[in-house]
Motif scaffolding. Structure first.
Motif, PDB file in Angstrom:
ATOM      1  N   VAL A  88       0.816  -1.223   0.000  1.00  0.00           N
ATOM      2  CA  VAL A  88       0.000   0.000   0.000  1.00  0.00           C
ATOM      3  C   VAL A  88       0.851   1.276   0.000  1.00  0.00           C
ATOM      4  O   VAL A  88       0.327   2.378   0.001  1.00  0.00           O
ATOM      5  CB  VAL A  88      -0.990   0.062   1.207  1.00  0.00           C
TER       6      VAL A  88
ATOM      7  N   ASP B  39       0.438  10.052  -5.255  1.00  0.00           N
ATOM      8  CA  ASP B  39      -0.420   9.273  -4.346  1.00  0.00           C
ATOM      9  C   ASP B  39       0.041   9.309  -2.888  1.00  0.00           C
ATOM     10  O   ASP B  39      -0.468   8.562  -2.056  1.00  0.00           O
ATOM     11  CB  ASP B  39      -0.682   7.833  -4.833  1.00  0.00           C
ATOM     12  N   TYR B  40       0.945  10.202  -2.597  1.00  0.00           N
ATOM     13  CA  TYR B  40       1.367  10.382  -1.195  1.00  0.00           C
ATOM     14  C   TYR B  40       0.446  11.409  -0.527  1.00  0.00           C
ATOM     15  O   TYR B  40       0.351  12.554  -0.971  1.00  0.00           O
ATOM     16  CB  TYR B  40       2.816  10.860  -1.140  1.00  0.00           C
TER      17      TYR B  40
ATOM     18  N   ILE C 221      -5.812   8.035   3.828  1.00  0.00           N
ATOM     19  CA  ILE C 221      -4.825   6.954   3.675  1.00  0.00           C
ATOM     20  C   ILE C 221      -5.502   5.600   3.888  1.00  0.00           C
ATOM     21  O   ILE C 221      -5.279   4.646   3.143  1.00  0.00           O
ATOM     22  CB  ILE C 221      -3.640   7.162   4.655  1.00  0.00           C
TER      23      ILE C 221
ATOM     24  N   ARG D  16      -7.604   4.746   0.919  1.00  0.00           N
ATOM     25  CA  ARG D  16      -6.749   4.332  -0.201  1.00  0.00           C
ATOM     26  C   ARG D  16      -6.231   2.905   0.006  1.00  0.00           C
ATOM     27  O   ARG D  16      -6.309   2.077  -0.904  1.00  0.00           O
ATOM     28  CB  ARG D  16      -5.574   5.317  -0.323  1.00  0.00           C
TER      29      ARG D  16
ATOM     30  N   PRO E   9       0.552   6.794   9.807  1.00  0.00           N
ATOM     31  CA  PRO E   9       0.041   5.888   8.770  1.00  0.00           C
ATOM     32  C   PRO E   9       0.348   4.412   9.028  1.00  0.00           C
ATOM     33  O   PRO E   9      -0.483   3.551   8.771  1.00  0.00           O
ATOM     34  CB  PRO E   9       0.744   6.361   7.500  1.00  0.00           C
TER      35      PRO E   9
ATOM     36  N   ASN F  15      -2.639   1.725   8.997  1.00  0.00           N
ATOM     37  CA  ASN F  15      -2.722   0.562   8.114  1.00  0.00           C
ATOM     38  C   ASN F  15      -2.784  -0.736   8.900  1.00  0.00           C
ATOM     39  O   ASN F  15      -3.457  -1.681   8.512  1.00  0.00           O
ATOM     40  CB  ASN F  15      -1.542   0.551   7.134  1.00  0.00           C
TER      41      ASN F  15
END
Ligand code: ADE
Length: 350
Positions: free
Chosen positions: A32, A39-40, A201, A204, A229, A233
């Motif tokens: 991911v 895409d950051y 995040i 995504r 993050p 995640n």
């Protein structure tokens, strides 16, 4: 919440907040990980500065200036280094301070770099002094001094390196001495992410991993992810496990809440170690001040982990203070546990 309930029943705990991910988690983390600035999500100021530096260096056909990134773990220092290399259409070699034991380990990497390549050196504050000496001329003049032979016959041979970019990363900016720090042209601190960015995040990552989660569920996990993050995640994956077993695989806000409660993650994202840390200061040491080494011994935790992983977030929440005489639990910390604050001498924070 009473202190008894807040305390863990077992000695070991699920390390939701700890540094690096292990095995399966590490593989999923990599899947991911954003690969371009596009895409950051988050760290907007840092991202914008780096984008400009990249564009300018590219236009000049030069290597990017050396970059130092610092801040708490899990905020994307490695990811940014990889993005920088990709945006410069270059390769990246990755190592860390404690992994490099001998001068030869460092010179082997440095001499292997092509022009405009990247060398990511994690935990740069743990690089040995002798190796730091090698880094100075390498960074400044793209030169290392190879010593050929031994004893009185030894000769110094200057060796020209390619113009490369060193990206140094550290959780402990205070341990980087001025001579090293001053050799970085670009220095940025990464801050904790906002809940709004973490929610993006999570959405995504869920999309990439095929996890169904609604926006309230994502917001709930985001709010309790300690601004990090890597934690977001990880909590997402644990919530998915829970949802698959108990809730037809769909993460709603109530599924997220139940999953987080089972993991011992509270309203503010604090876990068992955070709570034990604060309660140790409050219950055993009268709220502090108490030294880091004493806290570490009481908790059977590493001093470094406490200082680099747990404390920054507790300080950000205003639950913990660092003073010259040691750590203190703040008035807010007492409130968090529903405990009465003892009368303390004034001037504690002076
Ligand atoms: N995954 C981990 N960190 C991220 C970030 N900053 N943006 C997007 N996805 C991420």
């Amino acid at each position: 919440m009473g202190s008894g309930a807040a305390r863990g029943m077992s000695g070991r705990h699920d390390r939701i907040v700890t540094g690096r991910a292990l095995d399966e988690d590490a593989r999923l983390d990599a899947s991911v990980r954003p690969v371009s600035f596009g895409d950051y999500i988050g760290q907007d100021r840092v991202k914008e500065n780096l984008q400009i530096a990249v564009e300018a260096a590219r236009a000049r056909g030069e290597a990017l200036d050396h970059v130092l990134l610092y801040g708490p773990p899990g905020l994307g220092k490695t990811t940014l280094a990889q993005i920088l290399a990709r945006e410069m259409s270059s390769s990246i070699k990755i190592s860390s301070g404690p992994l490099l034991e001998k001068k030869g380990d460092l010179t082997a990497v440095l001499t292997s770099l092509e022009p405009r390549d990247f060398f990511f050196l994690d935990e740069i504050h743990r690089l040995q002094a002798a190796l730091e000496e090698v880094l100075y001329p390498a960074m400044e003049d793209f030169r290392i001094d190879l010593i050929i032979g031994q004893g009185p016959g030894a000769r110094v041979h200057p060796y020209q390196l390619s113009h490369f970019t060193l990206v140094g990363a550290t959780t402990r900016a205070g341990l980087i001495m001025a001579p090293l720090r001053s050799r970085f042209g670009i220095v940025h601190r990464l801050d904790f992410y906002t809940p709004a960015d973490l929610q993006k995040i999570i959405a995504r990552s869920a999309g990439i991993l095929g996890i169904t989660i609604d926006s309230e569920g994502a917001a709930e996990i985001a709010r309790r992810s300690r601004g990090t993050p890597r934690v977001a995640n990880r909590l997402l994956r644990r919530a998915r496990d829970y949802a698959e077993v108990r809730a037809q695989g769909h993460i709603t806000v109530s599924v997220a809440r139940d999953a987080l409660a089972m993991l011992g993650v509270d309203e503010h994202g604090l876990d068992e170690v955070d709570r034990n840390l604060l309660l140790t200061i409050i219950e055993k040491y009268g709220g502090g001040p108490v030294g880091l080494n004493t806290i570490a011994a009481s908790l059977s935790e590493e001093e470094d982990a406490i200082e680099e992983i747990y404390e920054p977030y507790l300080m950000q929440l205003g639950l913990l203070g660092r003073t010259q005489r040691g750590r203190v639990a703040t008035a807010l910390a007492y409130k968090h546990f529903g405990l009465a604050e003892p009368q303390r001498q004034s001037g504690l924070f002076s």
